[in-house]
Design a protein around this motif. Structure first.
Motif, PDB file in Angstrom:
ATOM      1  N   GLY A  91      25.155 -22.147 -28.833  1.00 42.51           N
ATOM      2  CA  GLY A  91      24.302 -22.549 -30.037  1.00 42.51           C
ATOM      3  C   GLY A  91      23.612 -21.154 -30.699  1.00 42.51           C
ATOM      4  O   GLY A  91      22.816 -21.235 -31.539  1.00 42.51           O
ATOM      5  N   SER A  92      24.123 -19.989 -30.151  1.00 42.65           N
ATOM      6  CA  SER A  92      23.558 -18.833 -30.878  1.00 42.65           C
ATOM      7  C   SER A  92      24.553 -17.908 -31.290  1.00 42.65           C
ATOM      8  O   SER A  92      25.724 -18.080 -30.886  1.00 42.65           O
ATOM      9  CB  SER A  92      22.739 -18.061 -29.614  1.00 42.65           C
ATOM     10  OG  SER A  92      23.423 -17.538 -28.633  1.00 42.65           O
ATOM     11  N   LYS A  93      24.058 -17.182 -32.360  1.00 44.73           N
ATOM     12  CA  LYS A  93      25.223 -16.234 -32.769  1.00 44.73           C
ATOM     13  C   LYS A  93      24.579 -14.709 -32.565  1.00 44.73           C
ATOM     14  O   LYS A  93      23.545 -14.493 -32.202  1.00 44.73           O
ATOM     15  CB  LYS A  93      25.186 -16.249 -34.342  1.00 44.73           C
ATOM     16  CG  LYS A  93      25.690 -17.544 -34.836  1.00 44.73           C
ATOM     17  CD  LYS A  93      25.690 -17.563 -36.542  1.00 44.73           C
ATOM     18  CE  LYS A  93      26.606 -18.530 -36.879  1.00 44.73           C
ATOM     19  NZ  LYS A  93      26.835 -18.584 -38.291  1.00 44.73           N
ATOM     20  N   GLY A  94      25.579 -13.801 -32.639  1.00 42.41           N
ATOM     21  CA  GLY A  94      25.191 -12.698 -32.205  1.00 42.41           C
ATOM     22  C   GLY A  94      25.987 -11.619 -32.984  1.00 42.41           C
ATOM     23  O   GLY A  94      26.695 -11.940 -34.199  1.00 42.41           O
ATOM     24  N   LYS A  95      25.973 -10.285 -33.046  1.00 41.10           N
ATOM     25  CA  LYS A  95      26.509  -9.397 -33.691  1.00 41.10           C
ATOM     26  C   LYS A  95      26.918  -8.192 -32.566  1.00 41.10           C
ATOM     27  O   LYS A  95      26.024  -7.943 -31.433  1.00 41.10           O
ATOM     28  CB  LYS A  95      25.656  -8.656 -34.818  1.00 41.10           C
ATOM     29  CG  LYS A  95      24.400  -7.973 -34.303  1.00 41.10           C
ATOM     30  CD  LYS A  95      23.626  -7.668 -35.621  1.00 41.10           C
ATOM     31  CE  LYS A  95      22.203  -6.936 -35.066  1.00 41.10           C
ATOM     32  NZ  LYS A  95      21.596  -6.272 -36.027  1.00 41.10           N
ATOM     33  N   LYS A  96      27.578  -7.504 -33.044  1.00 34.11           N
ATOM     34  CA  LYS A  96      28.246  -6.301 -32.127  1.00 34.11           C
ATOM     35  C   LYS A  96      27.150  -5.208 -32.609  1.00 34.11           C
ATOM     36  O   LYS A  96      26.712  -4.625 -33.341  1.00 34.11           O
ATOM     37  CB  LYS A  96      29.431  -5.557 -32.817  1.00 34.11           C
ATOM     38  CG  LYS A  96      30.029  -4.556 -32.045  1.00 34.11           C
ATOM     39  CD  LYS A  96      31.556  -4.059 -32.688  1.00 34.11           C
ATOM     40  CE  LYS A  96      31.941  -2.854 -31.812  1.00 34.11           C
ATOM     41  NZ  LYS A  96      33.238  -2.519 -32.465  1.00 34.11           N
ATOM     42  N   ILE A  97      26.693  -4.642 -31.168  1.00 34.35           N
ATOM     43  CA  ILE A  97      25.765  -3.764 -31.355  1.00 34.35           C
ATOM     44  C   ILE A  97      26.046  -2.343 -30.567  1.00 34.35           C
ATOM     45  O   ILE A  97      25.466  -1.343 -30.579  1.00 34.35           O
ATOM     46  CB  ILE A  97      24.490  -4.227 -30.455  1.00 34.35           C
ATOM     47  CG1 ILE A  97      24.830  -4.457 -29.031  1.00 34.35           C
ATOM     48  CG2 ILE A  97      23.784  -5.279 -31.124  1.00 34.35           C
ATOM     49  CD1 ILE A  97      23.482  -4.838 -28.082  1.00 34.35           C
ATOM     50  N   GLY A  98      27.332  -2.361 -30.228  1.00 35.66           N
ATOM     51  CA  GLY A  98      27.800  -0.907 -29.488  1.00 35.66           C
ATOM     52  C   GLY A  98      29.470  -1.358 -28.793  1.00 35.66           C
ATOM     53  O   GLY A  98      29.915  -2.443 -28.803  1.00 35.66           O
ATOM     54  N   THR A  99      29.486  -0.219 -28.047  1.00 38.30           N
ATOM     55  CA  THR A  99      30.812  -0.138 -27.670  1.00 38.30           C
ATOM     56  C   THR A  99      30.767   0.248 -26.105  1.00 38.30           C
ATOM     57  O   THR A  99      30.132   1.254 -25.927  1.00 38.30           O
ATOM     58  CB  THR A  99      31.661   0.850 -28.363  1.00 38.30           C
ATOM     59  OG1 THR A  99      31.878   0.351 -29.711  1.00 38.30           O
ATOM     60  CG2 THR A  99      33.449   0.577 -27.840  1.00 38.30           C
ATOM     61  N   ALA A 100      31.683  -0.436 -25.240  1.00 38.51           N
ATOM     62  CA  ALA A 100      31.590  -0.120 -23.777  1.00 38.51           C
ATOM     63  C   ALA A 100      32.845   0.354 -23.375  1.00 38.51           C
ATOM     64  O   ALA A 100      33.885  -0.092 -23.803  1.00 38.51           O
ATOM     65  CB  ALA A 100      31.196  -1.129 -22.953  1.00 38.51           C
ATOM     66  N   TYR A 101      33.019   1.623 -22.557  1.00 38.25           N
ATOM     67  CA  TYR A 101      34.346   2.248 -22.135  1.00 38.25           C
ATOM     68  C   TYR A 101      34.176   2.346 -20.600  1.00 38.25           C
ATOM     69  O   TYR A 101      32.976   2.702 -20.047  1.00 38.25           O
ATOM     70  CB  TYR A 101      34.327   3.598 -22.631  1.00 38.25           C
ATOM     71  CG  TYR A 101      34.490   3.561 -24.146  1.00 38.25           C
ATOM     72  CD1 TYR A 101      35.731   3.388 -24.740  1.00 38.25           C
ATOM     73  CD2 TYR A 101      33.596   3.905 -25.015  1.00 38.25           C
ATOM     74  CE1 TYR A 101      35.767   3.341 -25.929  1.00 38.25           C
ATOM     75  CE2 TYR A 101      33.671   3.914 -26.253  1.00 38.25           C
ATOM     76  CZ  TYR A 101      35.023   3.548 -26.872  1.00 38.25           C
ATOM     77  OH  TYR A 101      34.999   3.650 -28.390  1.00 38.25           O
ATOM     78  N   GLN A 102      35.276   1.671 -19.815  1.00 37.84           N
ATOM     79  CA  GLN A 102      35.150   2.090 -18.581  1.00 37.84           C
ATOM     80  C   GLN A 102      36.385   3.293 -18.262  1.00 37.84           C
ATOM     81  O   GLN A 102      37.293   3.259 -18.738  1.00 37.84           O
ATOM     82  CB  GLN A 102      35.756   0.891 -17.810  1.00 37.84           C
ATOM     83  CG  GLN A 102      35.952   1.015 -16.439  1.00 37.84           C
ATOM     84  CD  GLN A 102      36.316  -0.292 -15.723  1.00 37.84           C
ATOM     85  OE1 GLN A 102      36.796  -1.268 -16.550  1.00 37.84           O
ATOM     86  NE2 GLN A 102      36.009  -0.499 -14.355  1.00 37.84           N
TER      87      GLN A 102
END
Length: 113
Positions: A91-102
């Motif tokens: 029920g919640s919306k979100g937005k992209k806040i960054g990028t993760a790299y392994q």
């Protein structure tokens, strides 16, 4: 008497020649062949031949945009998840806040936008 002979000579006795539905059956066969050819052309054009294979896969449409979709296939089941839909996200919306790299050593680096 001559006219009777001509009529007899040009009279057709074939059942197919007298059947008006025979032409419709041929059109139906043609439409089936056309529909299958169109589906094959669309699958090859848009590169979605993975759907017809037996392998499991995941596909991302419109990555990083608001209307991003993730399509996954496991066995015979195909699931589609939309990033903007809130039914699967609790029920919640979100937005992209960054990028993760392994990295190769297993370390994860997060870079905020």
């Amino acid at each position: 008497m001559r006219n009777k002979r001509r009529k007899r000579r040009f009279r057709r006795t074939d059942d197919e020649a007298l059947d008006p539905i025979a032409a419709v059956a041929n059109l139906f066969d043609f439409s089936l062949v056309f529909a299958v050819a169109l589906m094959v052309a669309l699958v090859t054009r848009y590169g979605m031949s993975e759907i017809l294979s037996q392998e499991d896969f995941s596909m991302i449409k419109n990555p990083g945009k608001d209307n991003m979709e993730i399509i996954t296939k496991k066995g015979d089941k195909v699931e589609k998840y939309r990033a903007d839909s809130n039914e699967e996200a609790g029920g919640s919306k979100g937005k992209k806040i960054g990028t993760a790299y392994q990295l190769d050593n297993g370390e994860i680096i997060y870079i905020p936008d």
